[in-house]
Design an enzyme around this catalytic site. Structure first.
Site, PDB file in Angstrom:
ATOM      1  N   LYS A  32       0.819  -1.213   0.000  1.00  0.00           N
ATOM      2  CA  LYS A  32       0.000   0.000   0.000  1.00  0.00           C
ATOM      3  C   LYS A  32       0.852   1.263   0.000  1.00  0.00           C
ATOM      4  CE  LYS A  32      -0.636   0.611   4.992  1.00  0.00           C
ATOM      5  NZ  LYS A  32       0.143   1.845   5.069  1.00  0.00           N
ATOM      6  N   THR A  33       2.000   1.221   0.703  1.00  0.00           N
ATOM      7  CA  THR A  33       2.866   2.397   0.727  1.00  0.00           C
ATOM      8  C   THR A  33       3.416   2.689  -0.664  1.00  0.00           C
ATOM      9  OG1 THR A  33       3.503   1.871   3.003  1.00  0.00           O
ATOM     10  CG2 THR A  33       4.891   3.438   1.826  1.00  0.00           C
ATOM     11  N   ASP A 224      -3.431   7.893   4.258  1.00  0.00           N
ATOM     12  CA  ASP A 224      -2.958   6.541   4.588  1.00  0.00           C
ATOM     13  C   ASP A 224      -3.656   6.044   5.852  1.00  0.00           C
ATOM     14  OD1 ASP A 224      -1.485   4.222   4.440  1.00  0.00           O
ATOM     15  OD2 ASP A 224       0.356   5.093   5.238  1.00  0.00           O
ATOM     16  N   GLU A 225      -3.767   4.737   6.016  1.00  0.00           N
ATOM     17  CA  GLU A 225      -4.341   4.112   7.222  1.00  0.00           C
ATOM     18  C   GLU A 225      -5.702   4.730   7.569  1.00  0.00           C
ATOM     19  OE1 GLU A 225      -2.981   1.550   8.196  1.00  0.00           O
ATOM     20  OE2 GLU A 225      -0.793   1.667   8.212  1.00  0.00           O
ATOM     21  N   GLN A 255      -7.534  -4.345   9.638  1.00  0.00           N
ATOM     22  CA  GLN A 255      -6.468  -3.910  10.533  1.00  0.00           C
ATOM     23  C   GLN A 255      -6.871  -2.682  11.354  1.00  0.00           C
ATOM     24  OE1 GLN A 255      -2.310  -4.281   8.966  1.00  0.00           O
ATOM     25  NE2 GLN A 255      -3.327  -4.613   7.010  1.00  0.00           N
ATOM     26  N   ARG A 613       2.322  -9.694  10.876  1.00  0.00           N
ATOM     27  CA  ARG A 613       3.621  -9.011  11.024  1.00  0.00           C
ATOM     28  C   ARG A 613       4.751  -9.962  10.626  1.00  0.00           C
ATOM     29  NH1 ARG A 613       2.075  -5.090   9.814  1.00  0.00           N
ATOM     30  NH2 ARG A 613       0.123  -6.190   9.589  1.00  0.00           N
TER      31      ARG A 613
END
Length: 772
Positions: A32-33, A224-225, A255, A613
């Site tokens: 996504k980044t 973002d997020e 998330q 993670r």
């Protein structure tokens, strides 16, 4: 354009379709980044001017890394001209430009959590309230929640529902504290973190011309997020996007784990309602984790009802099935994990930084910290005391804050008599009373003492005037000197460096070194600002520091260490080898978060985040007994263990009877004998299926777990215990009594335990059982 060829088809489509509203659902490890970064680079390549792009992130570190990537593609000059940063840093910048519309000066201070708590403690004391009932932390959380929902102090005092809740919590004066807190912040020309968002919303509502200016300015908005945004953040984005509607949000509802901070999962779930003509892009390929880990995580998260459906997948082969470790006690859990980690590192020739231990609550870290220390393994705990929260750092930063904003109440209280200059608590109390009576700041009172002394004697007034002169000199220098030059001057002139240098204790040396490190950081800041053509004054540095997040403080020298942190702190990070510990009912899922379906689903999302993670290997652990509030408890294994599809779990793991045929929400308890039988069966099976271990301590630990007694443990009469006997302790396992000392009833026994080493125990409390 080469950068577009680095994207998979869905990523590329999300990057190229830049106009209109879009929602990018990005699964864990799906890049996504990269999509967010390349989308901005693509806009710039299309000729969009950088200062018309607003990109909002949740950490300064993420913003810096994205700017660097964009700079490599389109050039650093364009990247540096972007409006990119965290919500708080970006809107702090806007608030400084527009402060006069809100009645603040542009040099306002940003209070951190500790500053806010200190101010609240002062207010609670002034109101003569019981600080055990009106706890500063609880009051601050209440105020923070109100601000995140755009409830001002005035609105709060008029809200009958809020008053009822406060009354039921025996804190009926919370509204009055909130009102005084807000008033004192304004007097001090200070805002706390939540104010940065609340005041931005107030600014846009009360000054339509200011809102229109920024609506016209920001033609493209990227967030973002997005699943972690609260109501206040959501509303700011919605207002700013009204004119051009080129808003692109990236996130993953699976998330969303920050509801306790006010995050609203509804923001991402309801995006299509806000923007009916939106485009949806699903990034489902996980590039981080193995197929096993991704499929295992999918098998758990699919049980949640409130989600945007997607099917994450991985093409990364290899890795191992998830390993489940059962320990008889929480102490044994720590020892098994530490030894397993060490053996894995040595066997595969890995680095310590390849490993992480994640837990649900910070309190769990102690046992694992002790276990790692006994094996002399290096580790770093995230979420502990920040470098910038250390006393000596806060002291010097308070002088810096006074140089920029002398009305800062918390700063002046901290340094007015540090280093000691003979200004006692009585004088400070008189200054505070005078400030309250005159509706002014402590600084204004100090500066006017020659005209009105407020009962302070001449000798003390002279000392206060010297202090005022010192601060005034710093203020003048602030306008001309660089951040480093002024900081260095302040550190020397105030006597802080001299005081710490003269303290030759280990603690004093460490504090002196910390001051040096702070000055090094300011030198770095000054140099980088010069190189990038930015303002390099002390005020600019203070704003950077005030808005730092935990991971922004990470130093290179910290990296080759085992990472230990809560799962919440691990969001956005990745590790080749992961240990997720304490998987027990009422611990994970938390006892505080299972009363509603929504709470349980967030706990499940937290478990999903933890699993994803990991890159290569995951180990899950739980203990059959654990101390809680000083009492031994016998928790059941977490329901989340049962929810993982069996084919992704190590075949050494044998599910407990309470798992078999039980729903995830309804466990059947076993008798003590069944528990013991199953755990012995489990240990025996492990001993047959595992390879020889590299070091002896692990073998001893595993052997001791077979000998651990059941919950009906019956200690022997302490009067029968003698030196040389083999005894058993309910937590420490078996050990040998080395010596006895003292007289009845306070006889102490020195016992060497196989698991935890030597302990000195008071026999009347130790509850030892003679076994040989």
């Amino acid at each position: 354009m080469d950068y577009l060829n680095e994207l998979n088809p869905v990523q590329r489509e999300a990057v190229e379709k830049t106009d209109g509203p879009s929602l990018v659902i990005a699964g864990a490890g799906s890049g996504k980044t990269r999509v967010l970064t390349y989308r901005i680079a693509h806009l710039l390549n299309k000729g969009v001017r950088p200062y018309t792009i607003l990109a909002l992130t949740f950490t300064n570190k993420a913003a810096r890394e994205m700017k660097e990537r964009i700079g490599h593609i389109v050039g650093s000059e364009q990247a540096q001209s972007l409006w990119m940063g965290t919500f708080h840093s970006t809107f702090a910048k806007i608030l400084r430009y527009e402060a006069e519309h809100l009645g603040f000066d542009s040099n306002f201070t940003i209070y951190d959590t500790q500053d806010s708590k200190n101010l609240l403690r002062s207010i609670i004391k002034e109101m003569k309230l019981d600080d055990k009932v009106y706890k500063a932390n609880d009051i601050l959380n209440r105020i923070s929640s109100a601000k995140n929902n755009l409830v001002t102090a005035t609105a709060y005092s008029q809200n009958s529902a809020a008053q009822e809740i406060d009354a039921s919590n025996r804190r009926p004066l919370t509204a009055e504290i909130y009102k005084r807190y807000s008033h004192r912040c304004r007097q001090a020309n200070a805002m706390d973190f939540d104010d940065l968002l609340l005041q931005t919303n107030i600014l846009f509502k009360s000054s339509p011309e200011v809102l229109a200016k920024y609506q016209a300015k920001f033609k493209y908005i990227l967030v973002d997020e997005y699943q972690d945004t609260n109501y206040s953040q959501y509303l700011i984005v919605k207002k700013l996007a009204e004119q051009h509607k080129n808003v692109s949000v990236v996130g993953d509802d699976a998330q969303s784990i920050y509801s306790f901070r006010g995050a609203k999962i509804e923001n991402i779930l309801n995006f299509r309602n806000d923007y009916p003509d939106y485009q949806l892009f699903k990034l489902e390929q996980n590039y981080r984790s193995t197929k096993i880990i991704v499929n295992a995580a999918n098998s758990v998260i699919k049980k949640n009802q409130g989600q945007i459906k997607k099917e994450s997948f991985s093409e990364k082969e290899g890795g191992e099935n998830i390993k489940v470790i059962k320990a008889m006690t929480d102490h044994e859990e720590g020892y098994i994990i530490a030894n397993d980690l060490y053996e894995t590192k040595m066997r595969h020739r890995l680095k310590f930084e390849d490993f992480a231990i994640l837990y649900r609550t910070n309190a769990q870290s102690r046992i694992f910290e002790e276990s790692l220390r006994k094996l002399n393994l290096p580790y770093k705990i995230y979420g502990g005391l920040s470098f910038y929260q250390r006393k000596e750092i806060k002291d010097l930063l308070s002088y810096f804050r006074m140089a920029v904003n002398p009305n800062d109440e918390e700063a002046i209280k901290r340094v007015i008599n540090y280093p000691k200059r003979g200004i006692g608590a009585t004088t400070i109390s008189k200054l505070q009373e005078a400030a309250a009576q005159n509706e002014s700041s402590i600084w204004d009172i100090v500066c006017g003492l020659n005209q009105r002394p407020y009962g302070i004697n001449g000798g003390t007034i002279s000392k206060l005037m010297k202090f005022a002169t010192l601060i005034t000199d710093f203020q003048k220098m602030q306008e001309t000197e660089s951040a480093f030059d002024l900081a260095n001057h302040i550190a020397k002139t105030t006597g802080i460096i001299k005081e710490l240098y003269n303290d030759r204790s280990p603690e004093g040396v460490s504090r002196h070194e910390n001051i040096q490190e702070l000055l090094n950081a300011i030198q770095d800041f000054t140099q980088i600002a010069l190189e990038e053509g930015k303002e390099n004054k002390l005020a600019n540095y203070l704003e950077d520091v005030a808005l730092l997040t935990d991971h922004d403080n990470e130093k290179d020298e910290d990296r080759n260490k085992i990472s230990m942190m809560t799962i919440h702190s691990a969001k956005g990070l990745e590790f080749p080898h992961l240990y997720l510990v304490g998987l027990e009912e009422d611990l994970f899922p938390s006892q505080m978060a299972t009363s509603t379906q929504q709470e349980l689903e967030e706990e499940r999302r937290l478990f999903y985040v933890a699993l994803t993670r990991a890159e290569t290997k995951v180990s899950l652990s739980f203990a059959k007994s654990r101390y809680k509030w000083g009492n031994m408890s016998y928790p059941r294994p977490s329901r989340f263990l049962n929810e993982i599809d069996e084919k992704y779990v190590d075949n050494q793991f044998e599910k407990e009877p309470e798992f078999n045929g039980a729903s995830s929400d309804n466990f059947q308890s076993n008798s003590d004998s069944e528990v013991v039988s199953q755990s012995r069966k489990f240990q025996a099976k492990r001993s047959l299926n595992t390879k020889p271990k590299l070091n002896q301590p692990t073998a001893r630990i595993k052997a001791s777990s077979q000998q651990q007694d059941d919950p009906n443990f019956k200690p022997s009469n302490p009067e029968l215990i003698q030196a040389g006997m083999v005894v058993e302790h309910q937590r420490f396992g078996k050990g040998k009594v080395l010596q006895m000392e003292g007289s009845k009833p306070n006889i102490k026994a020195t016992v060497f335990f196989q698991n935890v080493g030597q302990k000195q125990l008071l026999l009347k409390f130790a509850k030892l059982k003679i076994v040989g």
